[in-house]
Design an enzyme around this catalytic site. Structure first.
Site, PDB file in Angstrom:
ATOM      1  CB  ALA A   1      -0.928  -0.357   1.170  1.00 23.10           C
ATOM      2  CE  LYS A   2       5.547   4.901  -0.408  1.00 17.77           C
ATOM      3  NZ  LYS A   2       6.691   4.152  -0.203  1.00 17.77           N
TER       4      LYS A   2
END
Ligand code: GLU
Length: 426
Positions: free
Chosen positions: A115-116
């Protein structure tokens, strides 16, 4: 379309991190003969969240910031990845960075997806109070999407331990209990891990040690240039100088430093602490940063942001080893140019994985409530980084592909295998 606009469009595409990610993903997936359905599953993010964050500014006005959190994959475990604060953050950039986290966690074989997050803001122009209110509201907006078993944020560009502390506290206040494992990269006092701050830099050094061994080079005669003196670049430079590498160049946005006899990185770090810039340091010659990036050296470590080695300058890069401390510092069009020149590339999803690996240790320690000595953290990090390096290099040799494509293939194969085993829920 005129030639100039066509050229502009090509460059714009080349510089879009999602292009950089997808081009390598497609190539690796094709070489793996990846099933068409899985190809589609992995090409898109699992979930993309956009939030608008109202913040009461110090001047009494209300400002609204836009933030993202992209969860690319949760197949191998909770999604994991940092949060960046910058004026030029885009959804496409965050998407690419989220996918890179999936591949990175799979390359080092830790039980996380990718994720980011990112918030469009200029943190250097904001007060501590404004940053805290923005961070807390952003965390509150993401409340149902993050958690130790769901998605675990960490620091990235322009975010740090303090911001992680506010995130942890905000999440905990909503939960009505302290939940340290919701983020990593926290201060040690509130559940952070020893060694986490230096981990990305240490990981870079470990893979560089392996690369010079493989190429038959000696540490003392290995000249290193580092781009970026933030958390990643400064720690890589400090640790590598201490180990015996010769750091001949360091460049930042506002200036470059060069010394053929080696820069005293510790002194430079003190200078930067005092003056908030690397410029004006007496122990090196002042040079143009763009030129320094293309100066002859043995290891070049881009440890700043994306798109530094591109189709425009890759043919002029003069290093034996390119150790990618940043995420996406090389564009897809530059890959072939570097390969033709015989540069040994340690791709970002391997090279900078020391950070997330130690984040994994932090998460484990938080969940156990038992904290390790720094020597234990560093030993475990070394074991993981060395074996990931060996896996990638072996894969490249066996499948006759470059290191980057090998790393992608290895990662995609691991994630695809997990999805096949779990099946698709309908
Ligand atoms: N932001 C770092 C990265 O890009 C660390 C992520 C993490 O520790 O979760 O790898």
């Amino acid at each position: 379309m005129t030639a100039t606009t066509a050229n502009h469009v090509t460059i714009e595409r080349e510089f879009n991190p999602m292009e950089a990610q997808s081009a390598r993903f497609d190539l690796a997936a094709q070489k793996l003969n990846l099933d068409e359905g899985l190809w589609k599953v992995l090409r898109y993010s699992n979930r993309e969240i956009t939030v608008h964050i109202p913040v009461a500014m110090d001047n009494g006005k209300l400002e609204v910031f836009t933030g993202f959190r992209v969860q690319h994959s949760i197949a191998r475990g909770p999604s994991k990845g940092g949060i960046r604060y910058a004026p030029d953050v885009t959804l496409d950039e965050v998407r690419a960075l989220a996918a890179w986290m999936t591949w990175k966690c799979a390359v080092v074989n830790i039980p996380f997806g990718g994720a980011k997050g990112g918030v469009i803001c200029d943190p250097h122009k904001m007060s501590m109070g404004e940053l805290e209110r923005m961070t807390r509201r952003y965390t509150a907006e993401l409340f149902e999407f993050i958690g130790p078993e769901k998605d675990v944020p960490a620091p990235d560009v322009n975010t740090n331990e303090q911001i992680m502390a506010w995130m942890m506290d905000t999440y905990s206040m909503h939960m009505r209990q302290t939940v340290t494992a919701v983020v990593t990269g926290k201060p040690i006092n509130i559940g952070g891990s020893r060694g986490r701050r230096e981990a990305t830099g240490r990981g870079i050094m470990i893979v560089c040690d392996e690369a010079i061994k493989k190429l038959g080079m000696s540490m003392a005669s290995t000249r290193v240039i580092v781009q970026g003196f933030g958390n990643v670049g400064s720690n890589a430079a400090l640790l590598m100088a201490e180990a015996g590498y010769k750091i001949i160049g360091i460049l930042e946005v506002d200036g470059g430093l060069y010394n053929t006899n080696g820069i005293d990185v510790k002194k430079l770090s003190e200078h930067r602490q005092k003056n908030r810039t690397i410029t004006g340091f007496a122990g090196a010659e002042k040079v143009d940063p763009a030129e320094l990036l293309l100066t002859e050296c043995d290891i070049l470590i881009p440890a700043a942001t994306e798109n530094q080695i591109t189709s425009r300058n890759a043919d002029r890069v003069k290093c034996k080893i390119l150790a990618e401390g940043a995420n996406g510092p090389t564009t897809a069009s530059a890959d072939e140019i570097l390969a033709d020149k015989g540069v040994f590339v340690i791709p970002d999803i391997l090279c900078n994985a020391g950070g997330v690996t130690t984040s994994y240790f932090e998460w484990v320690q938080d969940r156990q409530g038992y904290f390790w000595k720094e020597s234990v953290v560093n030993e475990q990090l070394e074991t993981i980084m060395v074996s990931a390096f060996e896996d990638v290099v072996r894969y490249a040799e066996t499948h006759h592909v470059n290191n980057r494509i090998a790393a992608y293939m290895l990662a995609i194969d691991r994630v695809a295998y997990t999805i096949r085993q779990r099946g698709i829920y309908a």
